[in-house]
Design a protein around this motif. Structure first.
Motif, PDB file in Angstrom:
ATOM      1  N   THR A 410     -49.837  -0.849  21.148  1.00  0.00           N
ATOM      2  CA  THR A 410     -48.387  -0.886  21.492  1.00  0.00           C
ATOM      3  C   THR A 410     -48.048   0.910  21.591  1.00  0.00           C
ATOM      4  O   THR A 410     -47.421   1.077  22.745  1.00  0.00           O
ATOM      5  CB  THR A 410     -47.610  -1.430  20.758  1.00  0.00           C
ATOM      6  OG1 THR A 410     -47.699  -2.691  20.771  1.00  0.00           O
ATOM      7  CG2 THR A 410     -45.893  -1.332  21.113  1.00  0.00           C
ATOM      8  N   ARG A 449     -37.615  -0.961  31.666  1.00  0.00           N
ATOM      9  CA  ARG A 449     -38.260  -2.362  31.445  1.00  0.00           C
ATOM     10  C   ARG A 449     -38.493  -2.721  29.820  1.00  0.00           C
ATOM     11  O   ARG A 449     -38.333  -3.616  29.323  1.00  0.00           O
ATOM     12  CB  ARG A 449     -39.610  -2.483  31.984  1.00  0.00           C
ATOM     13  CG  ARG A 449     -39.681  -2.297  33.537  1.00  0.00           C
ATOM     14  CD  ARG A 449     -40.791  -2.999  34.083  1.00  0.00           C
ATOM     15  NE  ARG A 449     -40.885  -2.339  35.390  1.00  0.00           N
ATOM     16  CZ  ARG A 449     -41.484  -1.545  36.084  1.00  0.00           C
ATOM     17  NH1 ARG A 449     -42.146  -0.938  35.124  1.00  0.00           N
ATOM     18  NH2 ARG A 449     -41.475  -1.381  37.619  1.00  0.00           N
ATOM     19  N   SER A 450     -38.976  -1.558  28.937  1.00  0.00           N
ATOM     20  CA  SER A 450     -39.299  -1.857  27.621  1.00  0.00           C
ATOM     21  C   SER A 450     -38.044  -2.244  26.735  1.00  0.00           C
ATOM     22  O   SER A 450     -38.067  -2.902  25.851  1.00  0.00           O
ATOM     23  CB  SER A 450     -39.950  -0.623  27.034  1.00  0.00           C
ATOM     24  OG  SER A 450     -40.962  -0.366  27.702  1.00  0.00           O
ATOM     25  N   SER A 453     -37.348  -5.830  26.339  1.00  0.00           N
ATOM     26  CA  SER A 453     -38.328  -6.508  25.389  1.00  0.00           C
ATOM     27  C   SER A 453     -37.563  -7.284  24.110  1.00  0.00           C
ATOM     28  O   SER A 453     -36.657  -6.861  23.543  1.00  0.00           O
ATOM     29  CB  SER A 453     -39.367  -5.466  24.931  1.00  0.00           C
ATOM     30  OG  SER A 453     -40.225  -6.385  24.230  1.00  0.00           O
ATOM     31  N   GLU A 454     -38.382  -8.685  23.923  1.00  0.00           N
ATOM     32  CA  GLU A 454     -37.579  -9.361  22.823  1.00  0.00           C
ATOM     33  C   GLU A 454     -38.282  -8.744  21.457  1.00  0.00           C
ATOM     34  O   GLU A 454     -37.762  -9.173  20.513  1.00  0.00           O
ATOM     35  CB  GLU A 454     -38.282 -10.779  22.940  1.00  0.00           C
ATOM     36  CG  GLU A 454     -37.329 -11.300  23.946  1.00  0.00           C
ATOM     37  CD  GLU A 454     -37.865 -12.889  24.378  1.00  0.00           C
ATOM     38  OE1 GLU A 454     -38.651 -13.285  23.440  1.00  0.00           O
ATOM     39  OE2 GLU A 454     -37.264 -13.339  25.162  1.00  0.00           O
ATOM     40  N   ASP A 455     -39.207  -7.832  21.588  1.00  0.00           N
ATOM     41  CA  ASP A 455     -39.775  -7.457  20.138  1.00  0.00           C
ATOM     42  C   ASP A 455     -38.685  -6.156  19.736  1.00  0.00           C
ATOM     43  O   ASP A 455     -38.758  -5.316  20.581  1.00  0.00           O
ATOM     44  CB  ASP A 455     -41.240  -6.705  20.627  1.00  0.00           C
ATOM     45  CG  ASP A 455     -42.016  -6.283  19.349  1.00  0.00           C
ATOM     46  OD1 ASP A 455     -41.223  -5.667  18.501  1.00  0.00           O
ATOM     47  OD2 ASP A 455     -43.035  -6.404  19.114  1.00  0.00           O
ATOM     48  N   ILE A 458     -40.323  -2.527  19.957  1.00  0.00           N
ATOM     49  CA  ILE A 458     -40.581  -2.150  21.093  1.00  0.00           C
ATOM     50  C   ILE A 458     -39.187  -1.712  21.776  1.00  0.00           C
ATOM     51  O   ILE A 458     -39.070  -0.571  22.440  1.00  0.00           O
ATOM     52  CB  ILE A 458     -41.454  -2.935  22.168  1.00  0.00           C
ATOM     53  CG1 ILE A 458     -42.618  -3.048  21.747  1.00  0.00           C
ATOM     54  CG2 ILE A 458     -41.518  -2.756  23.461  1.00  0.00           C
ATOM     55  CD1 ILE A 458     -43.542  -4.209  22.526  1.00  0.00           C
ATOM     56  N   SER A 459     -38.259  -2.615  21.765  1.00  0.00           N
ATOM     57  CA  SER A 459     -37.069  -2.273  22.138  1.00  0.00           C
ATOM     58  C   SER A 459     -36.376  -0.926  21.646  1.00  0.00           C
ATOM     59  O   SER A 459     -35.823   0.168  22.287  1.00  0.00           O
ATOM     60  CB  SER A 459     -36.044  -3.300  21.999  1.00  0.00           C
ATOM     61  OG  SER A 459     -34.754  -2.943  22.389  1.00  0.00           O
TER      62      SER A 459
END
Length: 678
Positions: A410, A449-450, A453-455, A458-459
């Protein structure tokens, strides 16, 4: 050389007959002599010192040398060495006018159809006369180009080395070599000033502030410009020492010094800073720029931030978020690389597992974020080897878990776009601002886009990075977009496409801002043409050669006799001049080819677009980065080393600027050596 070879090499001695010189035995035949006299005998005479013994005496220093004793002859090689190898002090001091006729080699730069013939045989290369001034000049160049300390000339090892090469070389002091380096700087500066006098367009400056262990600041100012042949250039103009680098006036003072030093009044187009300016710093800078330079597009293009620093700041966010896993992987890499047996075992396991990766492991330099990214990328591709390494090496207990490897991948996904974009800045070719419109836009879209993210890892990381790229985009998107418009492969079409992806339904507003800005800037170029540069003036004068009224036309140009006519043309043809830009925008796009010389295209079309081509030349010279190529990936501020910090500010500037200028070739203005001592 054998005795017989020496005898064969001998020639007639002035003042003696062949019979006197013939060395024969009762059984031997007389040796045939060449008619041509050896040049050795212009410097030596033969005298009898006793019965059967003769010696050769140097006409200059009166030193004697063995010549013949009985039937044994010493030959002439040792006599040649005395003259040609620099051991005759009297000859080297220049006594007499004929010495260079013997020892000066052919120099093809001095002209002539062919080199002079060798006047004697020698197993060594042609002798080059020793020149103390020339040696000093070359030592100064060596110190500048390789950043050696000036005190090297006083080091015992250096002195012994030079003395072994040339005993006649006089030792140099620190002050002497310092003066020689400054003289080299002044000579190269004279050449560069002559070169930029003919630059037809405006200049863009980048400013990079370095610190020192004495809390002094050093502002590196680099000029970017396009020459009359439409080639983009980059030169370090100044290194200005600022005693109070944190003050709001530090950069203003450095810019004012550069403008004055290089006569750039009215020629600035943009300034790019390595670090964002504070509001107070901007307030100090604006009055200076208003006085010294007409503001283009109300100053919207004048102040820029460095893209390299923005990307380094974003990379630091990534490294900070993953510092724990990065340490684990670094320790694993260290285990492998710090032992030859461990490294061999790692390669053995890799081959057994048939891991297809071609990457090699290496430890990162924690002051350069690109090395950490490359370490993570290589280790991630080899994670299977690390997972199995503990079965081959029981002492290996550092293997990251699967979750750790997932997190490392990641991190690499965030770092790769930054690495790819920043790598463009390290290439030898000078990147244009066009390239970074696409790179910044791509990073902006990827982060958008990131964020969705549901993570949460990352978000959150994407949000932190997007704040920084958003700020850069807000400050610099107009310049980036205008540069794209000046590329006939894209024009406004790429701006429209990209803005739609970023701004969605608000895109038309931002597209209109770019379109209005490009038209407003074009009208400024129509109304405020640049003054005649020496290069353009020469072209005009050259075009008038041979005409009977050449002097009259020259006076019209120099005295601005047609100023009223120019105003009349602008007033009556304003719509026609404006259509030059519209015509360009309405024409079809050129095919997108990978290797496209946009400046070369404008060079070919400058007659079709006389005003627009001037605007394109200035826009395309805007730099997006203020850092040197070797500093693109740094995550710490640059600091002048302790030795250079101890030198005078003038010497520091001379050493740094001269190194940059020597990289582009020697001075063509003058080859004369300038001596300066402090």
């Amino acid at each position: 050389m054998t005795e017989m070879t020496e005898i064969a090499d001998m020639e007639t001695i002035p003042g003696e007959s062949n019979n006197q010189l013939a060395l024969t035995t009762p059984e031997a035949q007389p040796i045939k002599r060449r008619k041509k006299k050896s040049m050795v005998w212009e410097y030596f005479t033969i005298e009898n010192v006793s019965a059967g013994c003769r010696r050769a005496y140097c006409k200059r220093c009166k030193q004697s040398f063995a010549y013949s004793t009985g039937s044994k002859v010493a030959g002439t090689s040792h006599l040649k060495r005395h003259i040609a190898k620099g051991t005759c002090r009297a000859l080297l001091r220049g006594q007499g006018q004929d010495n260079n006729q013997f020892i000066t080699p052919y120099n093809p730069k001095m002209g002539g159809s062919e080199p002079p013939k060798r006047r004697y045989r020698s197993p060594s290369s042609p002798f080059i006369p020793f020149d103390q001034d020339r040696c000093r000049h070359e030592i100064a160049r060596m110190i500048i180009m390789h950043e050696y300390p000036l005190h090297i000339v006083e080091h015992p090892g250096f002195i012994a080395f030079v003395q072994s090469l040339q005993p006649q070389f006089d030792k140099m002091s620190f002050n002497t070599v310092q003066g020689d380096c400054v003289a080299t700087y002044l000579r190269e500066k004279q050449s560069l000033m002559k070169f930029i006098e003919g630059i037809p367009g405006r200049f863009c400056l980048t400013l990079d502030m370095w610190s020192s262990n004495q809390t002094l600041g050093y502002v590196f100012i680099t000029g970017h410009f396009v020459d009359s042949d439409w080639k983009l250039h980059r030169r370090v103009f100044n290194v200005v020492m600022e005693p109070y680098p944190d003050s709001h006036s530090a950069l203003s003072h450095a810019i004012a010094a550069c403008i004055s030093d290089w006569s750039l009044e009215g020629k600035l187009f943009s300034l790019t800073f390595n670090h964002p300016l504070s509001e107070a710093g901007l307030e100090n800078l604006r009055p200076l720029l208003c006085v010294k330079n007409p503001l283009i597009l109300n100053g919207q293009l004048l102040i820029r931030n460095c893209i390299a620093r923005t990307m380094s700041s974003m990379a630091k966010d990534v490294l900070g978020a993953g510092q724990e896993i990065i340490k684990k992987i670094r320790d694993s890499v260290k285990y492998v690389k710090m032992s030859e047996s461990h490294d061999d075992k790692f390669i053995q396991v890799k081959n057994q597992l048939q891991v297809p990766s071609e990457k090699s492991l290496f430890l990162d330099n924690q002051t350069r974020w690109n090395t950490t990214y490359q370490m993570l990328a290589a280790a991630s591709e080899l994670k299977e080897v690390f997972d199995c390494l503990d079965t081959y090496g029981p002492d290996y207990k550092l293997a990251p878990s699967m979750e750790d490897w997932k997190l490392a991948e990641t991190l690499c996904s965030f770092l790769k776009p930054l690495f790819d974009a920043a790598s463009i800045l390290t290439t030898t070719t000078l990147p244009t601002v066009i390239t970074f419109f696409y790179e910044v836009w791509k990073i902006h879209v990827d982060l958008g886009r990131s964020i969705t993210s549901e993570d949460p890892f990352i978000s959150n990381l994407a949000k932190s990075m997007q704040e920084k790229i958003d700020k850069y985009w807000k400050d610099c998107s107009l310049v980036l977009a205008m540069a794209v418009v000046m590329d006939p492969r894209f024009k406004m079409k790429l701006v429209e496409f990209s803005f739609t992806k970023i701004y969605s339904e608000d895109a038309p507003t931002y597209i209109k801002t770019v379109d209005d800005g490009i038209h407003e800037l074009f009208l400024e170029y129509v109304a405020l043409p640049l003054p005649l540069t020496p290069t353009y003036a020469e072209e005009v004068n050259g075009a008038n050669n041979g005409k009977t009224n050449e002097s009259h036309y020259g006076n019209l140009l120099s005295d601005h006799g047609l100023t009223d006519f120019d105003v009349y043309i602008m007033e009556t043809n304003s719509q026609q001049m404006k259509s030059e830009l519209d015509q360009y925008l309405e024409e079809s796009l050129l095919p997108r080819v990978q290797e496209f010389d946009v400046l070369g295209w404008w060079k070919l079309n400058k007659m079709k677009y006389p005003t627009l081509s001037k605007m394109a030349r200035d826009i395309l010279s805007i730099p997006v980065c203020a850092a040197a190529p070797e500093s693109i990936f740094d995550i710490t501020d640059k600091q002048l080393d302790e030795y250079r910090s101890s030198l005078r500010p003038e010497t520091v500037e001379a050493l740094i600027c001269a190194k940059d200028w020597l990289h582009f070739g020697s001075s063509d203005v003058s080859n004369a050596l300038v001596k300066m001592e402090f």
